[in-house]
Enzyme design. Structure first.
Site, PDB file in Angstrom:
ATOM      1  N   SER A 141       0.841  -1.202   0.000  1.00 42.97           N
ATOM      2  CA  SER A 141       0.000   0.000   0.000  1.00 42.97           C
ATOM      3  C   SER A 141       0.872   1.245   0.000  1.00 42.97           C
ATOM      4  CB  SER A 141      -0.871   0.007   1.256  1.00 42.97           C
ATOM      5  OG  SER A 141      -1.462   1.268   1.435  1.00 42.97           O
ATOM      6  N   TYR A 154      -1.384  -0.965   9.941  1.00 41.64           N
ATOM      7  CA  TYR A 154      -1.477  -1.258   8.505  1.00 41.64           C
ATOM      8  C   TYR A 154      -0.162  -0.888   7.801  1.00 41.64           C
ATOM      9  CZ  TYR A 154      -3.838  -1.309   3.905  1.00 41.64           C
ATOM     10  OH  TYR A 154      -4.224  -1.572   2.612  1.00 41.64           O
TER      11      TYR A 154
HETATM   12  P1  NDP Z   1     -11.501  -5.826   0.481  1.00 42.42           P
HETATM   13  O1  NDP Z   1     -11.737  -5.482   1.907  1.00 42.42           O
HETATM   14  O2  NDP Z   1     -12.478  -5.387  -0.566  1.00 42.42           O
HETATM   15  O3  NDP Z   1     -11.302  -7.420   0.338  1.00 42.42           O
HETATM   16  C1  NDP Z   1     -10.426  -8.076   1.197  1.00 42.42           C
HETATM   17  C2  NDP Z   1     -10.235  -9.486   0.716  1.00 42.42           C
HETATM   18  O4  NDP Z   1      -9.312 -10.138   1.596  1.00 42.42           O
HETATM   19  C3  NDP Z   1     -11.503 -10.303   0.755  1.00 42.42           C
HETATM   20  O5  NDP Z   1     -11.473 -11.197  -0.341  1.00 42.42           O
HETATM   21  C4  NDP Z   1     -11.391 -11.067   2.064  1.00 42.42           C
HETATM   22  O6  NDP Z   1     -12.101 -12.311   2.072  1.00 42.42           O
HETATM   23  C5  NDP Z   1      -9.908 -11.343   2.088  1.00 42.42           C
HETATM   24  N1  NDP Z   1      -9.381 -11.620   3.406  1.00 42.42           N
HETATM   25  C6  NDP Z   1      -9.307 -10.803   4.493  1.00 42.42           C
HETATM   26  N2  NDP Z   1      -8.754 -11.454   5.522  1.00 42.42           N
HETATM   27  C7  NDP Z   1      -8.473 -12.706   5.095  1.00 42.42           C
HETATM   28  C8  NDP Z   1      -7.894 -13.840   5.690  1.00 42.42           C
HETATM   29  N3  NDP Z   1      -7.486 -13.839   6.965  1.00 42.42           N
HETATM   30  N4  NDP Z   1      -7.760 -14.973   4.946  1.00 42.42           N
HETATM   31  C9  NDP Z   1      -8.169 -15.007   3.664  1.00 42.42           C
HETATM   32  N5  NDP Z   1      -8.722 -13.943   3.031  1.00 42.42           N
HETATM   33  C10 NDP Z   1      -8.868 -12.820   3.753  1.00 42.42           C
HETATM   34  O7  NDP Z   1     -10.033  -5.284   0.161  1.00 42.42           O
HETATM   35  P2  NDP Z   1      -9.421  -4.564  -1.121  1.00 42.42           P
HETATM   36  O8  NDP Z   1      -9.803  -5.276  -2.347  1.00 42.42           O
HETATM   37  O9  NDP Z   1      -9.653  -3.117  -0.987  1.00 42.42           O
HETATM   38  O10 NDP Z   1      -7.873  -4.779  -0.820  1.00 42.42           O
HETATM   39  C11 NDP Z   1      -7.149  -5.878  -1.310  1.00 42.42           C
HETATM   40  C12 NDP Z   1      -5.699  -5.730  -0.885  1.00 42.42           C
HETATM   41  O11 NDP Z   1      -5.186  -4.484  -1.373  1.00 42.42           O
HETATM   42  C13 NDP Z   1      -5.530  -5.680   0.637  1.00 42.42           C
HETATM   43  O12 NDP Z   1      -4.318  -6.316   0.987  1.00 42.42           O
HETATM   44  C14 NDP Z   1      -5.439  -4.193   0.926  1.00 42.42           C
HETATM   45  O13 NDP Z   1      -4.732  -3.944   2.115  1.00 42.42           O
HETATM   46  C15 NDP Z   1      -4.697  -3.702  -0.292  1.00 42.42           C
HETATM   47  N6  NDP Z   1      -4.894  -2.301  -0.588  1.00 42.42           N
HETATM   48  C16 NDP Z   1      -6.143  -1.770  -0.803  1.00 42.42           C
HETATM   49  C17 NDP Z   1      -6.285  -0.436  -1.091  1.00 42.42           C
HETATM   50  C18 NDP Z   1      -7.605   0.206  -1.344  1.00 42.42           C
HETATM   51  O14 NDP Z   1      -7.649   1.443  -1.469  1.00 42.42           O
HETATM   52  N7  NDP Z   1      -8.699  -0.538  -1.440  1.00 42.42           N
HETATM   53  C19 NDP Z   1      -5.109   0.456  -1.164  1.00 42.42           C
HETATM   54  C20 NDP Z   1      -3.857  -0.195  -0.940  1.00 42.42           C
HETATM   55  C21 NDP Z   1      -3.762  -1.525  -0.672  1.00 42.42           C
HETATM   56  P3  NDP Z   1     -13.678 -12.359   2.488  1.00 42.42           P
HETATM   57  O15 NDP Z   1     -14.419 -11.728   1.335  1.00 42.42           O
HETATM   58  O16 NDP Z   1     -14.003 -13.806   2.624  1.00 42.42           O
HETATM   59  O17 NDP Z   1     -13.794 -11.571   3.751  1.00 42.42           O
END
Ligand code: NDP
Length: 242
Positions: A141, A154
């Site tokens: 990020s 984070y």
């Molecule tokens: P979302 O919150 O939309 O989705 C998160 C995803 O991670 C879901 O598929 C969730 O599964 C899964 N997840 C969370 N915890 C676990 C776990 N313990 N084991 C397996 N799966 C898990 O996130 P984003 O799409 O926004 O973000 C995706 C990645 O990008 C993350 O790492 C985030 O930190 C990073 N990011 C996002 C940004 C943004 O602006 N959105 C900016 C920078 C980085 P489930 O649906 O089953 O809960």
């Protein structure tokens, strides 16, 4: 006919992970869609893959649960063979000022990102080293690079991912396994749904949030042969935020 390649995307049920699943399926990968709790959303990702003519399957596990991850990956590699691409995308945020942060918010965020990296990457690395090919991409990020206020947990987790990836890239480069990081800025997903849009846009030179597909295309590039000389790098995709 060439053998179909397989990719595992953690957190593929929603947001950026879903877009990565679709992009990799479009590039010809058989995609393993990991998720933790949201089965309906993960099924929707799989249906979208199939509707677009691709293939894949669901693989639910919590990336923090090491024994379960190990068992699932053993089963998957036993049934499907070599997993050539891993995208460590699963992540959570639990924002708050450090002085007020409960220990569970620290541990949940750090554990999901860093223990998740260890638990999923380690079992898949050995076959990659043996085959002398493979690509591991982790989603960090902008917060890791600038240290956003209210995100010590984070930022620490996401910066740790960069250090771990760079170190691993050095260990695996000679064996033909590439390890890279994508550092998104603010992307339009559930994670950013509650942030005030007007204020966000002031922070971004391009004056808009990114779309999940704009991250997914960069991930797909890093997996591809077009990136064959790129390893140990952090690619920022953030509309000019840094
Ligand atoms: P979302 O919150 O939309 O989705 C998160 C995803 O991670 C879901 O598929 C969730 O599964 C899964 N997840 C969370 N915890 C676990 C776990 N313990 N084991 C397996 N799966 C898990 O996130 P984003 O799409 O926004 O973000 C995706 C990645 O990008 C993350 O790492 C985030 O930190 C990073 N990011 C996002 C940004 C943004 O602006 N959105 C900016 C920078 C980085 P489930 O649906 O089953 O809960």
């Amino acid at each position: 006919m060439s053998e179909q390649k397989t990719a595992l995307v953690t957190g593929g049920s929603r947001g950026i992970g879903r877009a990565v699943c679709l992009e990799l399926a479009g590039a010809g990968y058989y995609v393993l869609v990991n998720y933790r709790t949201q089965e309906a959303a993960a099924k929707e990702t799989l249906i979208m893959i199939m509707d677009a003519g691709g293939g894949g399957e669901l693989c639910p596990f919590d990336v923090t649960d090491q024994p379960t991850v190990a068992a699932c990956l053993k089963d998957l590699t036993g049934r499907l063979g070599f997993i050539e691409v891993l995208v460590n995308n699963a992540g959570v945020a639990a924002d708050g000022l450090f002085g007020l942060m409960p220990p569970e918010d620290w541990h949940r965020v750090v554990d999901t990102t860093l223990s998740g990296f260890y638990n999923v990457t380690k079992p898949l690395l050995k076959p990659m080293l043996a085959k002398k090919r493979g690509s591991i991409i982790s989603i960090s990020s902008v917060s890791a690079l600038v240290g956003n206020r209210g995100q010590t947990n984070y930022a620490a987790a996401k910066a740790g991912l960069i250090g771990a990836s760079r170190a691993l890239a050095g260990e695996t480069a000679r064996a033909g396994v590439r390890v890279n990081v994508v550092a998104p800025g603010l992307i339009e997903t559930e994670m950013t749904a509650d942030m005030p849009r007007d204020r966000i846009k002031q922070l971004i030179p391009m004056a808009r949030l990114g779309r999940p597909e704009e991250i997914a295309r960069v991930v797909a590039f890093l997996c591809s042969d077009a990136a064959s000389y790129i390893t140990g790098q952090v690619l920022s995709v953030n509309g000019g935020m840094l």
